[in-house]
Scaffold this active site. Sequence first.
Site, short mmCIF file in Angstrom:
data_model
loop_
_atom_site.label_atom_id
_atom_site.label_comp_id
_atom_site.label_asym_id
_atom_site.label_seq_id
_atom_site.Cartn_x
_atom_site.Cartn_y
_atom_site.Cartn_z
N ASP A 1 -0.36 -11.72 3.71
CA ASP A 1 -0.53 -10.28 3.87
C ASP A 1 0.87 -9.68 3.72
O ASP A 1 1.75 -9.91 4.57
CB ASP A 1 -1.11 -9.95 5.25
CG ASP A 1 -1.28 -8.45 5.47
OD1 ASP A 1 -0.67 -7.65 4.73
OD2 ASP A 1 -2.02 -8.08 6.39
N TYR B 1 0.94 7.52 -3.55
CA TYR B 1 0.95 6.41 -4.49
C TYR B 1 2.04 6.55 -5.56
O TYR B 1 2.83 5.62 -5.78
CB TYR B 1 -0.42 6.28 -5.17
CG TYR B 1 -0.49 5.17 -6.19
CD1 TYR B 1 -0.47 3.84 -5.80
CD2 TYR B 1 -0.54 5.46 -7.56
CE1 TYR B 1 -0.53 2.81 -6.73
CE2 TYR B 1 -0.60 4.43 -8.50
CZ TYR B 1 -0.59 3.11 -8.08
OH TYR B 1 -0.64 2.10 -9.01
N LYS C 1 5.52 4.07 -6.37
CA LYS C 1 5.87 3.31 -7.57
C LYS C 1 7.24 3.77 -8.11
O LYS C 1 7.97 2.96 -8.68
CB LYS C 1 4.77 3.45 -8.62
CG LYS C 1 3.44 2.79 -8.21
CD LYS C 1 3.55 1.30 -7.91
CE LYS C 1 2.18 0.63 -7.77
NZ LYS C 1 2.25 -0.81 -7.46
N THR D 1 -10.54 -2.17 -12.75
CA THR D 1 -10.51 -3.01 -11.55
C THR D 1 -11.15 -2.22 -10.41
O THR D 1 -11.48 -1.04 -10.58
CB THR D 1 -9.06 -3.37 -11.14
OG1 THR D 1 -8.40 -2.15 -10.77
CG2 THR D 1 -8.29 -4.06 -12.24
N ASN E 1 2.38 -8.26 -7.22
CA ASN E 1 1.27 -7.48 -7.79
C ASN E 1 0.49 -6.69 -6.74
O ASN E 1 -0.06 -5.64 -7.05
CB ASN E 1 0.34 -8.44 -8.54
CG ASN E 1 -1.01 -7.82 -8.83
OD1 ASN E 1 -1.17 -7.02 -9.75
ND2 ASN E 1 -2.01 -8.16 -8.01
P1 NAP Z 1 -7.22 -4.29 -7.08
O1 NAP Z 1 -8.29 -4.87 -7.94
O2 NAP Z 1 -7.57 -3.32 -6.00
O3 NAP Z 1 -6.38 -5.50 -6.46
C1 NAP Z 1 -5.34 -5.27 -5.56
C2 NAP Z 1 -4.94 -6.60 -4.97
O4 NAP Z 1 -3.89 -6.38 -4.01
C3 NAP Z 1 -6.09 -7.28 -4.21
O5 NAP Z 1 -6.01 -8.65 -4.40
C4 NAP Z 1 -5.77 -6.92 -2.76
O6 NAP Z 1 -6.32 -7.83 -1.82
C5 NAP Z 1 -4.26 -7.03 -2.81
N1 NAP Z 1 -3.64 -6.45 -1.62
C6 NAP Z 1 -3.67 -5.18 -1.20
N2 NAP Z 1 -3.01 -5.06 -0.03
C7 NAP Z 1 -2.55 -6.31 0.27
C8 NAP Z 1 -1.81 -6.85 1.34
N3 NAP Z 1 -1.41 -6.10 2.37
N4 NAP Z 1 -1.49 -8.17 1.32
C9 NAP Z 1 -1.91 -8.95 0.29
N5 NAP Z 1 -2.64 -8.50 -0.74
C10 NAP Z 1 -2.95 -7.19 -0.74
O7 NAP Z 1 -6.13 -3.52 -7.95
P2 NAP Z 1 -5.47 -3.82 -9.40
O8 NAP Z 1 -5.90 -2.72 -10.31
O9 NAP Z 1 -5.66 -5.23 -9.80
O10 NAP Z 1 -3.95 -3.53 -9.03
C11 NAP Z 1 -2.94 -4.52 -9.03
C12 NAP Z 1 -1.60 -3.83 -9.15
O11 NAP Z 1 -1.57 -3.10 -10.38
C13 NAP Z 1 -1.29 -2.82 -8.04
O12 NAP Z 1 0.07 -2.94 -7.65
C14 NAP Z 1 -1.54 -1.48 -8.70
O13 NAP Z 1 -0.76 -0.43 -8.13
C15 NAP Z 1 -1.09 -1.78 -10.12
N6 NAP Z 1 -1.65 -0.88 -11.14
C16 NAP Z 1 -2.98 -0.86 -11.41
C17 NAP Z 1 -3.45 0.00 -12.38
C18 NAP Z 1 -4.92 0.03 -12.77
O14 NAP Z 1 -5.28 0.85 -13.64
N7 NAP Z 1 -5.78 -0.79 -12.20
C19 NAP Z 1 -2.59 0.84 -13.09
C20 NAP Z 1 -1.23 0.80 -12.78
C21 NAP Z 1 -0.76 -0.07 -11.81
P3 NAP Z 1 -7.72 -7.53 -1.06
O15 NAP Z 1 -8.82 -8.01 -1.97
O16 NAP Z 1 -7.58 -8.35 0.20
O17 NAP Z 1 -7.78 -6.06 -0.78
#
Ligand code: NAP
Length: 239
Positions: free
Chosen positions: A62, A162, A166, A197, A89
């Site tokens: 975590d 948010y 970043k 996602t 990530n």
């Molecule tokens: P996601 O599907 O919501 O996955 C987020 C991941 O982070 C999950 O595995 C979540 O675990 C984990 N997480 C959150 N808080 C945590 C904590 N305190 N300790 C450990 N793990 C934690 O989101 P995603 O789209 O894959 O995003 C991944 C990264 O990409 C993020 O940094 C996000 O800001 C960035 N991003 C995403 C997008 C997009 O369009 N999706 C665009 C730009 C940037 P749980 O399952 O336990 O919640």
Amino acid sequence: MDGVTKTALVTGANKGIGLAIAQGLGALGYTVAVGARNSARREEAVERLRASGVEAFGVALDVTSDDSVAAAAADLERTAGTLDVLVNNAGIGGRTDGGAQDPTTLDLDVVRTVLDTNVFGVVRVTNAMLPLLRQAESPRIVNVSSNMGSLALRTGPVMAAYAPSKSMLNSVTVQYARRFAETNVIVNACCPGYVATDFTGFASSRTADQGAAIAIRLATLPDDGPRGGFFDDEGVVAW
Ligand code: NAP
């Protein structure tokens, strides 16, 4: 890769872009440590990766907990002894209901929560893993950021917790790069693009694999690769 197995830790690797990064690094021959806070989701991801032929193991993590991060570092030291790649990530968007991320009604508790994961979490994990990374020949750190943090591009919805998280992550990345300038540790930030996602409610045609590609590229940079930059599939992202 050369004959020696390399180890990569991906935080938030149980789903979404993190799982795709783990899959991609595993396909390149890395042993992947799946950092995730929920044990059932973590083990499910490890099983999925193994079923596709990837060497993977779970690490309870975590990113908001000093104790959890310290225990994860101790765990990795015991099991792997060294760390070649760290992909920070794990990230959250934070609540938006009731104007929580409208700057004029900004909920500062939401800001604190988002910063704790998206920025302090990265610092916590990076600093705990540094002794292991320093054991590696060519350590790479990738911080998964967002173009929503770009002060120049001003893209995406108004999200006053948010987006600044970043921006700060990008700034912290540069500070690390300056600190590592005379070392073999290479750190960069990346933007995965707008990806389907849970984070986006799957409201995109861009896949997690597509979003993962830039992080994988930066995680496997050669020793003369760029340092302290912000990149997406197209190249440099404006700060
Ligand atoms: P996601 O599907 O919501 O996955 C987020 C991941 O982070 C999950 O595995 C979540 O675990 C984990 N997480 C959150 N808080 C945590 C904590 N305190 N300790 C450990 N793990 C934690 O989101 P995603 O789209 O894959 O995003 C991944 C990264 O990409 C993020 O940094 C996000 O800001 C960035 N991003 C995403 C997008 C997009 O369009 N999706 C665009 C730009 C940037 P749980 O399952 O336990 O919640």
